[in-house]
Design a protein around this motif. Structure first.
Motif, PDB file in Angstrom:
ATOM      1  N   LEU A  78       6.985  20.762  49.840  1.00 35.16           N
ATOM      2  CA  LEU A  78       6.450  20.063  48.680  1.00 35.16           C
ATOM      3  C   LEU A  78       7.237  20.436  47.428  1.00 35.16           C
ATOM      4  O   LEU A  78       7.798  21.521  47.325  1.00 35.16           O
ATOM      5  CB  LEU A  78       4.979  20.427  48.477  1.00 35.16           C
ATOM      6  CG  LEU A  78       3.998  20.070  49.603  1.00 35.16           C
ATOM      7  CD1 LEU A  78       2.602  20.583  49.266  1.00 35.16           C
ATOM      8  CD2 LEU A  78       3.974  18.574  49.845  1.00 35.16           C
ATOM      9  N   GLY A  79       7.247  19.523  46.459  1.00 34.14           N
ATOM     10  CA  GLY A  79       7.806  19.866  45.153  1.00 34.14           C
ATOM     11  C   GLY A  79       8.831  18.914  44.600  1.00 34.14           C
ATOM     12  O   GLY A  79       9.121  18.969  43.402  1.00 34.14           O
ATOM     13  N   VAL A  91       9.451  28.900  43.336  1.00 37.44           N
ATOM     14  CA  VAL A  91       9.790  27.500  43.034  1.00 37.44           C
ATOM     15  C   VAL A  91      11.239  27.446  42.570  1.00 37.44           C
ATOM     16  O   VAL A  91      11.809  28.445  42.132  1.00 37.44           O
ATOM     17  CB  VAL A  91       8.860  26.905  41.953  1.00 37.44           C
ATOM     18  CG1 VAL A  91       7.420  26.851  42.444  1.00 37.44           C
ATOM     19  CG2 VAL A  91       8.946  27.713  40.655  1.00 37.44           C
ATOM     20  N   MET A  92      11.827  26.243  42.650  1.00 37.91           N
ATOM     21  CA  MET A  92      13.236  26.106  42.277  1.00 37.91           C
ATOM     22  C   MET A  92      13.425  25.620  40.845  1.00 37.91           C
ATOM     23  O   MET A  92      14.510  25.741  40.285  1.00 37.91           O
ATOM     24  CB  MET A  92      13.929  25.129  43.231  1.00 37.91           C
ATOM     25  CG  MET A  92      14.133  25.671  44.636  1.00 37.91           C
ATOM     26  SD  MET A  92      15.062  24.523  45.679  1.00 37.91           S
ATOM     27  CE  MET A  92      16.640  24.493  44.824  1.00 37.91           C
ATOM     28  N   GLY A  93      12.381  25.025  40.248  1.00 38.01           N
ATOM     29  CA  GLY A  93      12.475  24.541  38.881  1.00 38.01           C
ATOM     30  C   GLY A  93      11.256  24.982  38.090  1.00 38.01           C
ATOM     31  O   GLY A  93      10.204  25.272  38.659  1.00 38.01           O
ATOM     32  N   ARG A  94      11.375  25.025  36.765  1.00 43.08           N
ATOM     33  CA  ARG A  94      10.260  25.498  35.939  1.00 43.08           C
ATOM     34  C   ARG A  94      10.007  24.608  34.726  1.00 43.08           C
ATOM     35  O   ARG A  94       9.232  24.951  33.858  1.00 43.08           O
ATOM     36  CB  ARG A  94      10.519  26.938  35.473  1.00 43.08           C
ATOM     37  CG  ARG A  94      10.628  27.920  36.627  1.00 43.08           C
ATOM     38  CD  ARG A  94      10.831  29.349  36.157  1.00 43.08           C
ATOM     39  NE  ARG A  94      10.965  30.252  37.293  1.00 43.08           N
ATOM     40  CZ  ARG A  94      12.109  30.545  37.881  1.00 43.08           C
ATOM     41  NH1 ARG A  94      13.244  30.012  37.410  1.00 43.08           N
ATOM     42  NH2 ARG A  94      12.153  31.363  38.916  1.00 43.08           N
ATOM     43  N   GLU A  95      10.643  23.454  34.678  1.00 43.52           N
ATOM     44  CA  GLU A  95      10.454  22.555  33.544  1.00 43.52           C
ATOM     45  C   GLU A  95       9.110  21.845  33.666  1.00 43.52           C
ATOM     46  O   GLU A  95       8.676  21.467  34.764  1.00 43.52           O
ATOM     47  CB  GLU A  95      11.573  21.516  33.495  1.00 43.52           C
ATOM     48  CG  GLU A  95      11.431  20.520  32.334  1.00 43.52           C
ATOM     49  CD  GLU A  95      12.439  19.399  32.397  1.00 43.52           C
ATOM     50  OE1 GLU A  95      12.393  18.531  31.515  1.00 43.52           O
ATOM     51  OE2 GLU A  95      13.250  19.381  33.341  1.00 43.52           O
ATOM     52  N   LEU A 115       0.155  17.629  32.519  1.00 37.17           N
ATOM     53  CA  LEU A 115       1.493  18.220  32.481  1.00 37.17           C
ATOM     54  C   LEU A 115       2.125  18.050  33.863  1.00 37.17           C
ATOM     55  O   LEU A 115       1.518  18.422  34.876  1.00 37.17           O
ATOM     56  CB  LEU A 115       1.427  19.707  32.130  1.00 37.17           C
ATOM     57  CG  LEU A 115       1.000  20.046  30.696  1.00 37.17           C
ATOM     58  CD1 LEU A 115       0.753  21.543  30.576  1.00 37.17           C
ATOM     59  CD2 LEU A 115       2.046  19.585  29.694  1.00 37.17           C
ATOM     60  N   ASP A 116       3.310  17.453  33.917  1.00 37.24           N
ATOM     61  CA  ASP A 116       4.023  17.288  35.176  1.00 37.24           C
ATOM     62  C   ASP A 116       5.036  18.418  35.322  1.00 37.24           C
ATOM     63  O   ASP A 116       5.919  18.594  34.471  1.00 37.24           O
ATOM     64  CB  ASP A 116       4.731  15.934  35.215  1.00 37.24           C
ATOM     65  CG  ASP A 116       3.746  14.784  35.369  1.00 37.24           C
ATOM     66  OD1 ASP A 116       2.876  14.877  36.260  1.00 37.24           O
ATOM     67  OD2 ASP A 116       3.849  13.798  34.603  1.00 37.24           O
ATOM     68  N   LEU A 117       4.911  19.198  36.400  1.00 37.99           N
ATOM     69  CA  LEU A 117       5.785  20.340  36.641  1.00 37.99           C
ATOM     70  C   LEU A 117       6.917  19.911  37.573  1.00 37.99           C
ATOM     71  O   LEU A 117       6.669  19.465  38.695  1.00 37.99           O
ATOM     72  CB  LEU A 117       5.014  21.498  37.269  1.00 37.99           C
ATOM     73  CG  LEU A 117       3.702  21.925  36.597  1.00 37.99           C
ATOM     74  CD1 LEU A 117       3.181  23.210  37.226  1.00 37.99           C
ATOM     75  CD2 LEU A 117       3.870  22.082  35.094  1.00 37.99           C
ATOM     76  N   HIS A 118       8.144  20.062  37.115  1.00 33.73           N
ATOM     77  CA  HIS A 118       9.319  19.650  37.881  1.00 33.73           C
ATOM     78  C   HIS A 118       9.854  20.880  38.623  1.00 33.73           C
ATOM     79  O   HIS A 118      10.720  21.605  38.126  1.00 33.73           O
ATOM     80  CB  HIS A 118      10.355  19.047  36.939  1.00 33.73           C
ATOM     81  CG  HIS A 118       9.807  17.913  36.121  1.00 33.73           C
ATOM     82  ND1 HIS A 118       9.797  16.607  36.563  1.00 33.73           N
ATOM     83  CD2 HIS A 118       9.196  17.900  34.903  1.00 33.73           C
ATOM     84  CE1 HIS A 118       9.239  15.834  35.653  1.00 33.73           C
ATOM     85  NE2 HIS A 118       8.861  16.593  34.631  1.00 33.73           N
ATOM     86  N   LEU A 119       9.338  21.095  39.812  1.00 31.10           N
ATOM     87  CA  LEU A 119       9.551  22.343  40.545  1.00 31.10           C
ATOM     88  C   LEU A 119      10.619  22.216  41.630  1.00 31.10           C
ATOM     89  O   LEU A 119      11.114  23.223  42.121  1.00 31.10           O
ATOM     90  CB  LEU A 119       8.234  22.820  41.169  1.00 31.10           C
ATOM     91  CG  LEU A 119       7.054  22.931  40.187  1.00 31.10           C
ATOM     92  CD1 LEU A 119       5.791  23.332  40.922  1.00 31.10           C
ATOM     93  CD2 LEU A 119       7.369  23.905  39.068  1.00 31.10           C
ATOM     94  N   ASN A 120      10.930  21.009  42.064  1.00 34.74           N
ATOM     95  CA  ASN A 120      11.942  20.727  43.094  1.00 34.74           C
ATOM     96  C   ASN A 120      11.542  21.200  44.489  1.00 34.74           C
ATOM     97  O   ASN A 120      11.669  20.466  45.464  1.00 34.74           O
ATOM     98  CB  ASN A 120      13.299  21.316  42.719  1.00 34.74           C
ATOM     99  CG  ASN A 120      13.814  20.754  41.407  1.00 34.74           C
ATOM    100  OD1 ASN A 120      13.704  19.566  41.141  1.00 34.74           O
ATOM    101  ND2 ASN A 120      14.350  21.624  40.556  1.00 34.74           N
TER     102      ASN A 120
END
Length: 262
Positions: free
Chosen positions: A134-135, A164-168, A188-193
């Motif tokens: 997921l992510g 996680v791979m992203g933190r934006e 808030l949408d978390l862009h974690l990859n």
């Protein structure tokens, strides 16, 4: 007509149609939100009109409630029915353990409440929604508007210690103003990859002040129905440990399927 649908909509349609076999008269049914769930609501509406199917639908958003009423499905609130026999909903992503990311349509909070108040959750999806981890789809986190920027900063700080791979993170917008959920909250949408440990992340996020709920559905889904454009469907039952392949007729177009709202 189903024969005029795009390949992706045919896949959504056959998954939705097969999911309606889990519904019988007398049931209380959670009705999901989103384009795939809209097909399911239309299929149920067809059965209500053609067969006299007698159900009570509990919608997970105002959009779904409006569609259900238009199609003649009786609608009630969760407080009125207390508990549900089954909830049928879509997903933005699912993995091999049937863990999900939901909330792309902005209704994750109601969707999670309704799903957990059900004896069974059936998820309908096209094959593109399956992922190894997921992510890739941004993870929605519903927050109260008060101090949302502080909440955002706390989330991003917390993500430093998560697998996680992203933190934006970005505030979801509706044109030039913040998107507002049915409960009056922000997203808030978390862009974690990639999410290495979804269970841990879900628990940690919900401990942050200002967070109402997140879009990770862990150990909630019982069955995933994966639709394909050629009418094939795959049924995965996590509790029974079974996988079954079936074929759905996609050539019997009905006037009720003029196309669901996104």
């Amino acid at each position: 007509m189903t024969t005029e649908l795009s390949p992706i909509d045919r896949a959504k349609f056959v998954a939705a149609r097969r999911s309606c076999d889990y519904v019988e008269s007398g049931m209380r049914v959670g009705l999901g939100t989103g384009s795939t769930a809209a097909w399911m609501v239309r299929c149920l509406g067809e059965r209500v009109q053609a067969e006299g199917l007698d159900i009570i639908g509990v919608p997970t958003s105002s959009r779904t409630a409006d569609l259900a009423r238009q199609l003649g499905i009786r609608v009630a609130s969760l407080d009125e029915v207390k508990w549900l026999d089954v909830t049928i909903d879509g997903a933005d992503e699912f993995d091999s353990n049937l863990n999900l990311i939901k909330g792309g349509g902005g209704a994750a909070l109601q969707e999670k409440i309704v799903a957990t108040a059900s004896d069974r959750m059936v998820v309908i999806a096209d094959a593109a929604k399956e992922v190894r981890a997921l992510g890739a789809f941004p993870l929605p986190v519903e927050t109260v508007p008060f101090g949302w920027q502080t909440t955002q900063a706390l989330i991003e700080e917390t993500l430093v210690n998560m697998d996680v791979m992203g933190r934006e993170s970005t505030l979801r917008m509706n044109d030039d103003v913040p998107f507002i959920t049915d409960e009056g909250n922000y997203v808030l949408d978390l862009h974690l990859n990639r999410i290495g440990n979804p269970r841990q992340l879900s628990l940690v996020l919900n401990q942050i002040p200002g967070v109402v709920e997140n879009g990770l559905f862990i150990d909630i889904c019982d069955v995933v129905i994966v639709g394909h454009s050629d009418g094939a469907v795959e049924l995965r039952d996590i509790n029974a440990g079974t996988v079954a392949d079936e074929q759905i007729d996609i050539l019997d177009g009905d006037n009720i399927f003029a196309g669901p709202e996104a």
